[in-house]
Write a protein that holds these residues in place. Structure first.
Motif, PDB file in Angstrom:
ATOM      1  N   TYR A 220      19.714  -5.064  -0.226  1.00 18.53           N
ATOM      2  CA  TYR A 220      18.593  -4.775  -1.124  1.00 18.53           C
ATOM      3  C   TYR A 220      18.568  -3.302  -1.534  1.00 18.53           C
ATOM      4  CZ  TYR A 220      16.990  -9.290   0.593  1.00 18.53           C
ATOM      5  OH  TYR A 220      16.911 -10.612   0.908  1.00 18.53           O
ATOM      6  N   ARG A 221      17.865  -3.046  -2.625  1.00 21.04           N
ATOM      7  CA  ARG A 221      17.605  -1.668  -3.059  1.00 21.04           C
ATOM      8  C   ARG A 221      16.097  -1.507  -3.227  1.00 21.04           C
ATOM      9  NH1 ARG A 221      19.870  -4.319  -7.497  1.00 21.04           N
ATOM     10  NH2 ARG A 221      18.509  -4.488  -9.322  1.00 21.04           N
ATOM     11  N   ILE A 222      15.604  -0.302  -3.001  1.00 19.59           N
ATOM     12  CA  ILE A 222      14.169  -0.063  -3.025  1.00 19.59           C
ATOM     13  C   ILE A 222      13.624  -0.244  -4.441  1.00 19.59           C
ATOM     14  CG2 ILE A 222      14.432   2.431  -3.369  1.00 19.59           C
ATOM     15  CD1 ILE A 222      11.734   0.697  -1.216  1.00 19.59           C
ATOM     16  N   ALA A 223      12.482  -0.906  -4.536  1.00 18.83           N
ATOM     17  CA  ALA A 223      11.798  -1.064  -5.821  1.00 18.83           C
ATOM     18  C   ALA A 223      10.482  -0.307  -5.833  1.00 18.83           C
ATOM     19  CB  ALA A 223      11.542  -2.553  -6.108  1.00 18.83           C
ATOM     20  N   PHE A 224       9.734  -0.343  -4.717  1.00 22.11           N
ATOM     21  CA  PHE A 224       8.422   0.301  -4.684  1.00 22.11           C
ATOM     22  C   PHE A 224       7.970   0.442  -3.250  1.00 22.11           C
ATOM     23  CE2 PHE A 224       3.671   0.085  -5.280  1.00 22.11           C
ATOM     24  CZ  PHE A 224       3.550   1.299  -5.960  1.00 22.11           C
ATOM     25  N   THR A 225       7.269   1.528  -2.958  1.00 23.83           N
ATOM     26  CA  THR A 225       6.682   1.713  -1.635  1.00 23.83           C
ATOM     27  C   THR A 225       5.314   2.360  -1.784  1.00 23.83           C
ATOM     28  OG1 THR A 225       7.030   2.636   0.578  1.00 23.83           O
ATOM     29  CG2 THR A 225       7.802   3.950  -1.279  1.00 23.83           C
ATOM     30  N   MET A 226       4.411   2.044  -0.843  1.00 15.50           N
ATOM     31  CA  MET A 226       3.048   2.557  -0.914  1.00 15.50           C
ATOM     32  C   MET A 226       2.475   2.701   0.493  1.00 15.50           C
ATOM     33  SD  MET A 226      -0.295   0.917  -2.922  1.00 15.50           S
ATOM     34  CE  MET A 226      -0.033   1.771  -4.488  1.00 15.50           C
ATOM     35  N   THR A 227       1.659   3.733   0.686  1.00 14.56           N
ATOM     36  CA  THR A 227       0.903   3.922   1.908  1.00 14.56           C
ATOM     37  C   THR A 227      -0.581   3.925   1.550  1.00 14.56           C
ATOM     38  OG1 THR A 227       0.795   6.339   1.764  1.00 14.56           O
ATOM     39  CG2 THR A 227       2.773   5.367   2.794  1.00 14.56           C
ATOM     40  N   PRO A 228      -1.470   3.862   2.531  1.00 15.07           N
ATOM     41  CA  PRO A 228      -2.914   3.908   2.208  1.00 15.07           C
ATOM     42  C   PRO A 228      -3.306   5.150   1.414  1.00 15.07           C
ATOM     43  CG  PRO A 228      -2.614   3.148   4.455  1.00 15.07           C
ATOM     44  CD  PRO A 228      -1.239   3.579   3.968  1.00 15.07           C
ATOM     45  N   GLN A 229      -2.591   6.261   1.611  1.00 12.24           N
ATOM     46  CA  GLN A 229      -2.917   7.487   0.878  1.00 12.24           C
ATOM     47  C   GLN A 229      -2.614   7.376  -0.615  1.00 12.24           C
ATOM     48  OE1 GLN A 229      -1.214   7.440   3.859  1.00 12.24           O
ATOM     49  NE2 GLN A 229      -3.077   8.024   4.986  1.00 12.24           N
ATOM     50  N   ASP A 230      -1.797   6.382  -0.996  1.00  9.13           N
ATOM     51  CA  ASP A 230      -1.429   6.187  -2.395  1.00  9.13           C
ATOM     52  C   ASP A 230      -2.369   5.277  -3.165  1.00  9.13           C
ATOM     53  OD1 ASP A 230       0.981   7.707  -2.080  1.00  9.13           O
ATOM     54  OD2 ASP A 230       1.908   5.954  -1.134  1.00  9.13           O
ATOM     55  N   VAL A 231      -3.302   4.640  -2.458  1.00  9.32           N
ATOM     56  CA  VAL A 231      -4.195   3.681  -3.123  1.00  9.32           C
ATOM     57  C   VAL A 231      -5.155   4.431  -4.029  1.00  9.32           C
ATOM     58  CG1 VAL A 231      -5.968   1.931  -2.784  1.00  9.32           C
ATOM     59  CG2 VAL A 231      -4.033   2.072  -1.212  1.00  9.32           C
TER      60      VAL A 231
ATOM     61  N   HIS B 260      -1.642  -6.134  -5.644  1.00  4.20           N
ATOM     62  CA  HIS B 260      -1.415  -6.672  -4.305  1.00  4.20           C
ATOM     63  C   HIS B 260      -1.141  -5.579  -3.273  1.00  4.20           C
ATOM     64  CE1 HIS B 260      -0.985 -10.214  -1.852  1.00  4.20           C
ATOM     65  NE2 HIS B 260       0.152  -9.764  -1.351  1.00  4.20           N
ATOM     66  N   PHE B 261      -0.255  -4.647  -3.584  1.00  3.40           N
ATOM     67  CA  PHE B 261       0.017  -3.565  -2.634  1.00  3.40           C
ATOM     68  C   PHE B 261      -1.232  -2.722  -2.367  1.00  3.40           C
ATOM     69  CE2 PHE B 261       4.693  -2.226  -1.770  1.00  3.40           C
ATOM     70  CZ  PHE B 261       4.927  -3.439  -1.151  1.00  3.40           C
ATOM     71  N   PRO B 262      -1.968  -2.285  -3.405  1.00  3.97           N
ATOM     72  CA  PRO B 262      -3.197  -1.528  -3.109  1.00  3.97           C
ATOM     73  C   PRO B 262      -4.182  -2.334  -2.261  1.00  3.97           C
ATOM     74  CG  PRO B 262      -2.564  -1.196  -5.385  1.00  3.97           C
ATOM     75  CD  PRO B 262      -1.662  -2.270  -4.845  1.00  3.97           C
ATOM     76  N   GLU B 263      -4.276  -3.641  -2.500  1.00  4.67           N
ATOM     77  CA  GLU B 263      -5.168  -4.481  -1.697  1.00  4.67           C
ATOM     78  C   GLU B 263      -4.730  -4.475  -0.244  1.00  4.67           C
ATOM     79  OE1 GLU B 263      -6.300  -8.776  -2.835  1.00  4.67           O
ATOM     80  OE2 GLU B 263      -4.775  -8.977  -1.251  1.00  4.67           O
ATOM     81  N   ARG B 264      -3.437  -4.699   0.005  1.00  4.86           N
ATOM     82  CA  ARG B 264      -2.946  -4.730   1.383  1.00  4.86           C
ATOM     83  C   ARG B 264      -3.081  -3.355   2.050  1.00  4.86           C
ATOM     84  NH1 ARG B 264      -3.442  -9.703   0.819  1.00  4.86           N
ATOM     85  NH2 ARG B 264      -1.779 -11.173   1.336  1.00  4.86           N
ATOM     86  N   MET B 265      -2.798  -2.290   1.322  1.00  2.00           N
ATOM     87  CA  MET B 265      -2.868  -0.962   1.923  1.00  2.00           C
ATOM     88  C   MET B 265      -4.307  -0.512   2.178  1.00  2.00           C
ATOM     89  SD  MET B 265       0.155   0.018   2.605  1.00  2.00           S
ATOM     90  CE  MET B 265       0.537  -1.724   2.901  1.00  2.00           C
TER      91      MET B 265
END
Length: 229
Positions: A215-226, A31-36
């Protein structure tokens, strides 16, 4: 974290314990790679409720407000993958707000996050916004903190229920949203009890008590991480 753009999608929901492992796999690896991969998406972050592993907060940072009504985004919302179709019913109690970024101070991605959902009293909107912008600007650089942001929900006029929303059922929406980030959860907690306490916010023009999440961070992604396809 300084927000990477002029708009955002802010979401809260719960996932039952028996779905959490698959949810994490799907959300991180599909899902995150799709959105990014959608033009205009700058960063996504997923946060886990500090008190209950069932609660999540997700923030998508967008380059421009117009991304919310772009063909790239709407095409994805109306054509969920089989895995997304399976997982959407497990987003319980969804609150989803499409927002303009009114103010953003700080930088980076920190470990702890507090979210505040509030509404202004009628006639006190300008005073509350001025107070929040002044307060958040002062907070962002304090020891233990890294960012403070104000989002104002502005649902696009042309918004209609998408296929993903129809699968989930009716989503709720927040009104005004304050985000407070820091590397020291104790400092974040002190600010919740002081500068951003319910009484302080009501005194500045907020209506009723805000809904506060930790909340605490679980995961983060930018387009460069796809990953390359």
């Amino acid at each position: 974290m300084a927000l990477l753009g002029k708009a955002a999608v802010a979401m809260w929901w719960n996932v039952r314990s028996e779905q959490r492992a698959e949810f994490g796999d799907w959300h991180s690896h599909e899902h995150f790679p799709e959105r990014m991969s959608i033009p205009g998406f700058r960063r996504g972050s997923r946060w886990t409720d500090a008190a209950s592993a069932e609660g999540f907060f997700v923030l998508y940072e967008l380059e421009e407000y117009e991304v919310l009504t772009s063909k790239g985004y709407l095409d994805r919302l109306n054509a969920p993958t089989p895995w997304s179709t399976k997982m959407m019913p497990h987003h319980l109690g969804m609150v989803r707000s499409q927002c303009r970024v009114a103010a953003s101070f700080g930088g980076g991605v920190a470990a702890a996050l507090a979210t505040f959902r509030l509404s202004p009293e009628t006639g006190r909107e300008a005073a509350l916004q001025t107070h929040l912008e002044r307060t958040l600007g002062a907070l962002a650089s304090l020891p233990g903190l890294t960012g403070a942001h104000l989002l104002l929900t502005d649902t696009p006029k042309t918004s209609v229920p998408t296929t993903e929303q129809q699968i989930r059922g009716k989503d709720g929406a927040a009104d005004w949203i304050v985000l407070l980030c820091g590397y020291d959860p104790d400092v974040v907690e002190r600010v919740i009890g002081d500068q951003l306490s319910s009484s302080a916010l009501r005194g500045a023009g907020a209506m009723d008590d805000p809904a506060i999440g930790r909340y605490r961070i679980a995961f983060t992604m930018t387009p460069q991480d796809v990953p390359a396809s």
